[in-house]
Scaffold this motif. Structure first.
Motif: not given
Lengths: 136, 99
Positions: A95, A102, A107, A110, A114-115, B85-86, B89-90
């Motif tokens: 990232v 990219r 994605l 991933y 992360k969440r 926020e997305i 994060v990415t």
């Protein structure tokens, strides 16, 4: 409390799955932000099953939600009987790359990793089982 | 459900999105971009009424960014806190311009 639905794993059935997940979160009084995070996670996982698990055929997916109101936590398991596939085994996309470098793909999982507070995969009795857990 | 409102003004193209950018609606955005991108030097996405974005949507944005890297600039305006926020994060917040 445990609830589950079974749907044919097709992208057009995504809304039914999202509605199911939303209902569980409503019942827990989960904040709006959690709804969005769980919806995105659900979409990523369900769409992967729809695209890859049974390709080129289609098959069923079971989505089971376990809500723990005392601890304010929800666990959702996605089960399919398609090809064995561990989405957690894939390396994360880089990232930090610039937009020209990219890659277009990689994605979805991933974003989920992360969440979520926890993510587990197992292959048992001919089923792929991916479980995500999040508290609030 | 996704509603796309296009506004072209010279070499500027504004795409205002209403609703959800998910696996089922992302192809519509992709088509909308490809149909109108020729000659555009400033591409602006208005996210004020966008409620939701998943990786399918991010992919379309990345593809658009790659095109605009060669012909001008791209900006995303008024994304909600959750959508921002997305992007964080990415890593998309680093490679796209959010206003």
């Amino acid at each position: 409390m445990v609830n589950e639905i079974e749907v044919r794993a097709l992208p057009e059935n995504l809304q039914d799955v999202l509605d199911f997940v939303d209902e569980q979160l409503e019942a827990m009084g989960a904040p709006r932000k959690l709804h969005l995070q769980m919806e995105v996670a659900t979409e990523e996982i369900f769409v992967n099953i729809a695209h890859y698990a049974y390709a080129p055929d289609t098959g069923m997916a079971i989505i089971r939600a376990e809500t723990d109101c005392d601890n304010q936590q929800i666990s959702i398991s996605f089960m399919d009987e398609g090809k064995p596939f561990d989405p957690l085994a894939k390396p994360d996309p880089d990232v930090t790359l610039s937009s020209s470098d990219r890659e277009i793909g990689g994605l979805g999982i991933y974003m989920v990793k992360k969440r979520m507070d926890d993510m587990q995969y197992e292959y048992r009795n001919g089923k792929n089982i991916l479980t995500i857990t999040k508290g609030f | 459900m996704l509603n796309i409102k296009k506004k072209a003004d010279g070499t500027t193209l504004v795409l205002a999105l209403t609703g959800r950018l998910d696996t089922n609606t992302a192809p519509d955005l992709n088509n909308a971009v490809n149909e109108s991108i020729e000659g555009v030097e400033s591409l602006i996405f208005d996210f004020k009424d966008l409620e939701y974005i998943s990786s399918a949507g991010l992919r379309v944005l990345l593809a658009s960014q790659k095109i605009m890297n060669t012909q001008g600039s791209m900006v995303i305006r008024d994304a909600s806190e959750e959508i921002e926020e997305i992007f964080e994060v990415t890593g998309f917040a680093d490679i796209m311009t959010l206003e």
